[in-house]
Design an enzyme around this catalytic site. Structure first.
Site, mmCIF file in Angstrom:
data_model
loop_
_atom_site.group_PDB
_atom_site.id
_atom_site.type_symbol
_atom_site.label_atom_id
_atom_site.label_comp_id
_atom_site.label_asym_id
_atom_site.label_seq_id
_atom_site.Cartn_x
_atom_site.Cartn_y
_atom_site.Cartn_z
ATOM 1 N N GLU A 285 0.738 -0.925 0.184
ATOM 2 C CA GLU A 285 -0.059 -0.019 0.428
ATOM 3 C C GLU A 285 0.962 1.094 -0.052
ATOM 4 O OE1 GLU A 285 -4.272 -0.185 1.961
ATOM 5 O OE2 GLU A 285 -3.244 1.490 3.348
ATOM 6 N N GLU A 288 1.719 1.809 -3.476
ATOM 7 C CA GLU A 288 1.363 1.890 -4.362
ATOM 8 C C GLU A 288 0.528 3.853 -4.027
ATOM 9 O OE1 GLU A 288 -2.628 0.286 -4.251
ATOM 10 O OE2 GLU A 288 -3.925 0.923 -5.262
ATOM 11 N N CYS A 311 -8.343 -1.583 4.147
ATOM 12 C CA CYS A 311 -7.964 -2.952 5.032
ATOM 13 C C CYS A 311 -8.965 -3.649 5.412
ATOM 14 C CB CYS A 311 -6.968 -2.504 6.320
ATOM 15 S SG CYS A 311 -5.494 -1.557 5.449
ATOM 16 N N SER A 331 -7.058 2.230 -2.278
ATOM 17 C CA SER A 331 -5.419 1.497 -2.674
ATOM 18 C C SER A 331 -6.129 -0.443 -3.150
ATOM 19 C CB SER A 331 -4.755 1.028 -1.478
ATOM 20 O OG SER A 331 -4.301 -0.091 -1.836
ATOM 21 N N LYS A 370 -14.781 -9.574 8.109
ATOM 22 C CA LYS A 370 -13.751 -10.626 8.172
ATOM 23 C C LYS A 370 -14.470 -12.611 7.049
ATOM 24 C CE LYS A 370 -10.125 -7.833 8.596
ATOM 25 N NZ LYS A 370 -9.133 -7.899 7.112
ATOM 26 N N GLU A 373 -15.563 -12.132 3.645
ATOM 27 C CA GLU A 373 -14.819 -11.349 3.310
ATOM 28 C C GLU A 373 -13.590 -12.370 2.951
ATOM 29 O OE1 GLU A 373 -10.696 -9.093 4.743
ATOM 30 O OE2 GLU A 373 -10.800 -7.957 3.152
ATOM 31 N N GLU A 378 -12.947 -13.588 -5.044
ATOM 32 C CA GLU A 378 -11.346 -13.113 -5.963
ATOM 33 C C GLU A 378 -10.953 -14.146 -5.100
ATOM 34 O OE1 GLU A 378 -13.804 -11.045 -5.219
ATOM 35 O OE2 GLU A 378 -13.280 -9.324 -4.355
#
Lengths: 590, 159
Positions: A285, A288, A311, A331, A370, A373, A378
């Site tokens: 990050e 970036e 995050c 990001s 989470k 997630e 993906e």
């Protein structure tokens, strides 16, 4: 000067400022009137007092009806009785009526022992139920993170306040009326189809078992018992600052070593640290950020600034639903949890000589988002998730209790290597301001080529909902914004959309306080002093670390040398970066 | 991405309605009134557009639509029948009249007959208590309705 009012509560004289409620005035003389729907979240400035449950009723002399103390204001000369027979009978009746439409599965309910409805029923001494009536029968709604069992809802509407007023997510509303009324997403669809971000703040304030987390502990127990599986665990920074509370320890007690011992005793093959992946996140990050900054300074008009941190999975869900037009600003770096997974399954598994599919990666998280997630498409390879599943701090505490461990007596143990080594920068990821401070430490040194005299960026710390600070990058002022709580995030995003934002980088965490106040943490009941103690604990751990800058983590350096090449390399992009989706409702015009 | 479909003319009309109330979230009830007057009912798509235009959550819009019995998510019949359940009408037999409409048309309150001709709803007081019990069909008001009148009223609209 504010006007003072004198009144009598339970035969005691009280003097309070005008506007004080009977509930607060009673507290002043040590009288705790029981409440159920009432919720006071001190520092967030939210007092939820719909006066709907009627548990807090008191008798005010001269008034015909009993008054709900949470939203009745004191008046001069008022005479209040908080526990005479009429009041006690009314409270009991109210409770019995509530229980008449509540399932009696307390023995197997996830909230049992931690349920406000239960503890007030006990406090009121309800021993008999005189009312039999119709019972609600709603379909249980299973989402990847949160389970809604509305038969257990008592319509306190605390979840609505969290979802709509604090988080501004707007996934929940009271719908229908009378007996049919229920808190639900639009069109009573499943949570998964709504704009819910899975931040879990509704679960954190629900007084009953109506809203609970999806429990993964049984799955974990099965995997730990399977000899064919290598089960590795990663622990998020915020967990170590709160887990002890579940075992009676003071908020803010650091239990890193005991937690590692406990996980090893539970049977994990390796105990690693998400903080390692947080250091990795900073490398990606931070690179970036510097890349975008450099292009911006060179006059590139297409470059997107500010860069937003990525995050927090609830935050990611939030902008995918509510600000999809801005999905190219955050990001592309994955969250630390999702950086840990692919490194474990592609790099570590090879080192350990095992196949990807034989490795189970589990995370311990202060978070419910989470869980969702982990199962995003993906983040899977041929259907195999990079992180198999995540369990919350509360679930870990239950697991430790089930395993009959004396948590307080456990020895202090160390994380395994290589993925257990972390710097102080990784640790502070768990609190608001921590991610951007960690990024600033590395970005400064990489950008200027100089060593920081002090790594503490104190201007970035604190508990205010929206903060800003300017960090001097050797003559180049970098404007940093910080928001925690999605309602605050919305304000910063609207400023960006309106072209009013002057920031170069913004850190956003969905939960008030950051991960330390996450939806999977031990319940803090809105007491922000607990959040402050947890944050202080993380800064303490940071200070005690020999290395406090992510780019100096020797195992991170080695990982780049041996495997990834350099930050934002082709392999990094494949394994450690992601992309975002437009999840808003698309109105197709015919 | 969840997709909903709506004709452009309808979207334009809704945008116009919202604009006439300055796109104020606090005007939601008025906007819903106007939208229902225009389209006859408030399907999910209409609620989505209104939420977007007033910058409030769809859950909130749905909460309001389901709270007030006046609002309907299903199309009303060509001839919407409303039976007053206000105190005066109720005590003078409004409920029996309602039951008779339900029996003869074979639909519950809030729904529409299969041929789309009639729908039944209840309302509270049209301000004509002297005529109790009151029934309205579209804009037309019938006073002192008895159970025996129900068949005749329905017949008027059945041609």
């Amino acid at each position: 000067m504010e006007k003072m009012i004198k009144l009598t509560i339970d035969n005691k004289l009280v003097e309070v400022p005008e506007g004080t409620t009977i509930l607060d005035a009673a507290k002043q003389i040590g009288v705790e009137i029981p409440t159920l729907c009432y919720m006071h979240l001190g520092d967030m400035g939210i007092e939820h007092k719909p006066g709907g449950c009627r548990i807090c009723v008191v008798e005010v002399e001269g008034r015909r009806n009993l008054a709900p103390s949470c939203n009745s204001k004191c008046a001069e000369g008022m005479v209040v009785n908080t526990h005479n027979m009429r009041v006690l009978n009314a409270r009991k009746t109210v409770m019995e009526l509530m229980l008449s439409d509540h399932p009696f599965d307390c023995l197997v309910c996830a909230k049992s022992g931690n349920c406000d409805l239960q503890s007030i029923a006990i406090k009121l001494g309800v021993r008999e139920l005189h009312y039999k009536g119709e019972q609600s029968t709603y379909k249980v709604d299973y989402s990847p993170s949160i389970i809604r069992d509305m038969d257990k809802c008592i319509m306190c509407r605390r979840c609505e306040t969290m979802c709509n007023d604090i988080q501004t997510v707007g996934a929940l509303s009271a719908v229908n009326r009378g007996f049919e009324s229920v808190v639900a997403p639009a069109f009573e669809m499943d949570l998964e189809k709504s704009t819910c971000t899975y931040c879990g703040q509704c679960v954190a304030v629900c007084p009953t078992g109506a809203l609970t987390e999806k429990d993964h502990t049984n799955q974990l127990i099965r995997d730990l018992a399977d000899p064919k599986k290598t089960v590795v665990v990663q622990t998020a920074p915020a967990v170590r600052a709160a887990l002890g509370e579940e075992f009676g320890m003071e908020p803010g007690t650091l239990v890193t070593g005991k937690m590692v011992s406990a996980l090893r005793q539970l049977g994990f093959n390796s105990v690693f640290d998400t903080d390692f992946a947080a250091d990795l996140t900073i490398m990606e990050e931070g690179t970036e950020l510097l890349d975008r900054l450099k292009k911006h300074l060179e006059g590139d008009k297409d470059v997107k600034l500010p860069i937003l941190t990525s995050c927090c999975p609830a935050w990611v869900n939030f902008f995918e639903h509510h600000f999809p037009d801005m999905k190219d600003i955050p990001s592309t770096a994955r969250s630390p949890q999702q950086m840990f997974g692919p490194i474990a399954k592609n790099y570590l598994a090879k080192q350990m000589g095992i196949n990807r599919e034989d490795m189970i990666v589990v995370s311990i998280m202060p978070c419910l988002a989470k869980k969702y997630e982990c199962q995003r498409d993906e983040f899977k390879v041929d259907g195999d998730p990079d992180v198999n599943y995540s369990i919350s701090t509360r679930e870990l505490a239950n697991l430790i209790k089930q395993a009959n461990m004396d948590f307080l007596g456990l020895p202090e143990d160390e994380f395994d290597n290589p993925m257990g080594e972390s710097t102080g920068a990784g640790v502070i990821f768990g609190t608001t301001g921590g991610v951007i401070e960690a990024a600033a430490r590395t970005a400064y040194e990489v950008y200027t080529g100089k060593t920081l005299k002090t790594v503490d960026f104190k201007a970035l710390r604190g508990m205010e909902g929206i903060r800003s600070a300017t960090v001097d990058f050797d003559g180049l002022p970098i404007n940093i914004g910080i928001a925690h709580g999605l309602g605050n995030a919305r304000k910063l995003l609207e400023d960006i959309r309106d072209g009013k934002s002057q920031y170069h980088a913004i850190e956003i965490m969905a939960c008030p306080g950051g991960c330390i106040g996450g939806g999977g943490q031990p319940l803090h009941h809105g007491d922000s002093s607990i959040l402050k103690k947890r944050a202080a604990a993380l800064y303490r751990e940071d200070e005690g670390k020999a290395i406090r800058k992510s780019h100096e983590n020797p195992y991170i350096i080695k990982l780049y040398e041996e495997f990834l090449g350099k930050p934002c390399s082709e392999l990094s992009h494949k394994l450690l970066h992601t992309h975002y989706f437009d999840k808003s409702t698309d109105i197709e015009i015919e | 991405m969840a997709k909903i479909k709506l004709a452009k003319s309808k979207v334009d009309k809704l945008v116009e309605i919202c604009k006439s109330f300055d796109n104020e979230g606090s005007e939601l009830i008025n906007v819903l009134h106007k939208a229902q007057q225009t389209f006859g009912y408030l399907p999910a798509e209409v609620q989505e557009i209104i939420a977007r235009e007033l910058n409030v959550s769809v859950a909130h819009v749905y909460g309001v639509v389901t709270f007030y019995s006046f609002f309907s998510m299903v199309p009303k019949g060509e001839f919407p029948i409303s039976i007053c359940m206000g105190t005066a009408c109720y005590v003078r037999g409004g409920e029996k009249v309602l039951e008779e409409f339900k029996r003869q048309l074979n639909v519950p309150v809030g729904e529409t007959t299969d041929d789309g001709k009639f729908s039944i709803s209840c309302l509270r007081c049209v301000g004509a208590c002297g005529l109790a019990p009151v029934v309205t069909v579209g804009e037309r008001v019938y006073g002192r309705v008895s159970v025996g009148d129900v068949a005749d009223i329905i017949k008027e609209y059945q041609q």
